[in-house]
Design a protein around this motif. Sequence first.
Motif, mmCIF file in Angstrom:
data_model
loop_
_atom_site.group_PDB
_atom_site.id
_atom_site.type_symbol
_atom_site.label_atom_id
_atom_site.label_comp_id
_atom_site.label_asym_id
_atom_site.label_seq_id
_atom_site.Cartn_x
_atom_site.Cartn_y
_atom_site.Cartn_z
ATOM 1 N N ALA A 240 0.863 -1.182 0.000
ATOM 2 C CA ALA A 240 0.000 0.000 0.000
ATOM 3 C C ALA A 240 0.898 1.230 0.000
ATOM 4 N N GLU A 241 0.302 2.404 -0.007
ATOM 5 C CA GLU A 241 1.041 3.664 0.029
ATOM 6 C C GLU A 241 2.081 3.623 1.152
ATOM 7 N N ASN A 242 3.289 4.053 0.845
ATOM 8 C CA ASN A 242 4.397 4.153 1.806
ATOM 9 C C ASN A 242 4.851 2.813 2.391
ATOM 10 N N THR A 243 4.734 1.764 1.588
ATOM 11 C CA THR A 243 5.393 0.507 1.940
ATOM 12 C C THR A 243 6.508 0.286 0.925
ATOM 13 N N HIS B 291 6.229 2.127 -2.706
ATOM 14 C CA HIS B 291 4.918 2.173 -3.335
ATOM 15 C C HIS B 291 4.335 3.585 -3.215
ATOM 16 N N GLY B 292 3.844 4.091 -4.352
ATOM 17 C CA GLY B 292 3.249 5.421 -4.388
ATOM 18 C C GLY B 292 4.201 6.507 -4.835
ATOM 19 N N SER B 293 5.455 6.157 -5.081
ATOM 20 C CA SER B 293 6.448 7.171 -5.451
ATOM 21 C C SER B 293 6.691 7.244 -6.952
ATOM 22 N N GLU C 148 2.376 -0.867 -10.734
ATOM 23 C CA GLU C 148 2.139 -0.394 -9.365
ATOM 24 C C GLU C 148 0.680 -0.633 -8.969
ATOM 25 N N GLU C 149 -0.266 -0.385 -9.889
ATOM 26 C CA GLU C 149 -1.685 -0.653 -9.613
ATOM 27 C C GLU C 149 -1.913 -2.125 -9.284
ATOM 28 N N VAL D 225 -0.946 -3.397 -5.562
ATOM 29 C CA VAL D 225 -1.748 -3.012 -4.396
ATOM 30 C C VAL D 225 -2.425 -4.238 -3.786
ATOM 31 N N GLU E 39 7.092 -1.584 6.067
ATOM 32 C CA GLU E 39 6.796 -0.155 6.135
ATOM 33 C C GLU E 39 8.024 0.618 5.679
ATOM 34 N N ILE F 228 10.313 7.883 2.837
ATOM 35 C CA ILE F 228 9.121 8.639 2.434
ATOM 36 C C ILE F 228 9.512 10.067 2.071
#
Length: 159
Positions: free
Chosen positions: A4-7, A36-38, A46-47, A50, A141, A147
């Motif tokens: 997920a975001e920020n893993t 993830h999310g960067s 990336e999608e 998730v 994480e 991050i």
Amino acid sequence: MLIAENTVAHFHYVLKTPEGEVLESSREAEPMAYLHGSGGIIPGLEEEMVGKTAGDRFETTIPPEKAYGEHDPERVQQVPMAAFQGVDKVEPGMMFRASTDQGDIPVMISAVEGDTVTVDANHQMAGQTLVFDIEITEVREATPQEIEHGHTHADGHDH
């Protein structure tokens, strides 16, 4: 832990054409790691990542618009050979960095005809549908520093 975001996810991949031709593989090396999310991997992959977790294996097909984009004919230009001063021999397949108003970009020589060189600023995989065979090896994480910096420090990279 789920991606997920920020893993930070570590994964092995085999990249193939839809016909099954292997283009790249990480199987003989260390797994790839990304935050993830960067935007560290192509959007379509990336999608698909998730909600996956360590141990998950899957295959996914990513269309050009969610990979490296469609091939853009406007990113192909003809330039004079004189633009390559100091280069002994200019041949198709060679890569260079071109200075543009948007900064330096990679270009590939696609043709040389007399004193005219055709350069292509499209990504080499632009316009291609890509098939990925993925194995997630680790999910954790992200650290506050990762991050803040927008990328993983999994390879020991530090600032």
